[in-house]
Write an enzyme that holds these catalytic residues in place. Structure first.
Site, short mmCIF file in Angstrom:
data_model
loop_
_atom_site.label_atom_id
_atom_site.label_comp_id
_atom_site.label_asym_id
_atom_site.label_seq_id
_atom_site.Cartn_x
_atom_site.Cartn_y
_atom_site.Cartn_z
N GLY A 27 0.84 -1.18 0.00
CA GLY A 27 0.00 0.00 0.00
C GLY A 27 0.88 1.24 0.00
O GLY A 27 2.09 1.16 0.22
N TYR A 28 0.25 2.37 -0.22
CA TYR A 28 0.98 3.62 -0.39
C TYR A 28 0.57 4.64 0.66
O TYR A 28 -0.60 5.00 0.77
CB TYR A 28 0.77 4.16 -1.81
CG TYR A 28 1.41 3.22 -2.80
CD1 TYR A 28 2.74 3.38 -3.15
CD2 TYR A 28 0.73 2.11 -3.28
CE1 TYR A 28 3.37 2.49 -3.99
CE2 TYR A 28 1.34 1.21 -4.12
CZ TYR A 28 2.67 1.40 -4.47
OH TYR A 28 3.29 0.50 -5.29
#
Length: 155
Positions: A27-28
């Protein structure tokens, strides 16, 4: 400065399916055009990675191992959905090709990446390597988190 020089290609056929793969969930925390901050769980390992903006196939990259429990908690803080894929490493022509078979909303997409020591480094392409997409932002993992492959319109 740590530098990554990476070229990315679409994959055809099944000849790349050699051996078991590793499940990656990522994820970011930041998906700015100038930098991305990624949290990744790869099997039983976890990493925090900061990447700069691309200049051709080159960009700054800093990657640090982090505790698995911390990574799991950080994934809950991420901007946008998690990207999941199975990664296989295929050795060919003296290089390690990382072949990512995407899952979930990105299912059907298979991409191979090769890391090089210079942008003009010569390398042989396996028969299963197709169209180069290094410069196509749609194939950036950070972009696939919010614009998944299943939503793309056929050309």
């Amino acid at each position: 400065m740590a530098t990554e020089i990476e070229r990315k290609f679409l994959v055809t056929g099944d000849a790349w399916r050699q051996g078991p793969g590793t499940l990656l969930s990522q994820g970011y925390l930041n998906r700015d055009k100038q930098r991305t901050v990624r949290v990744r769980i790869a099997g039983e390992q976890a990493f925090l990675t900061i990447k700069g903006a691309n200049q051709g196939a080159t960009r700054a990259e800093f990657e640090y191992p982090i505790p698995l429990a911390d990574a799991a908690q950080m994934l809950a803080l991420c901007d946008g959905p998690t990207v999941e894929k199975i990664r296989r490493v295929v050795l060919f022509g003296g290089f390690a090709w990382e072949v990512d078979e995407f899952l979930g909303q990105n299912a059907g997409l298979v991409v191979a990446e090769i890391e090089l020591t210079s942008e003009d480094k010569v390398f042989a392409r396996p028969a299963w390597v197709g169209l180069e997409v290094t410069d196509d932002a749609r194939y950036y993992n950070s972009r696939l988190a919010t614009h998944p492959y299943c939503d793309w319109q056929a050309p």
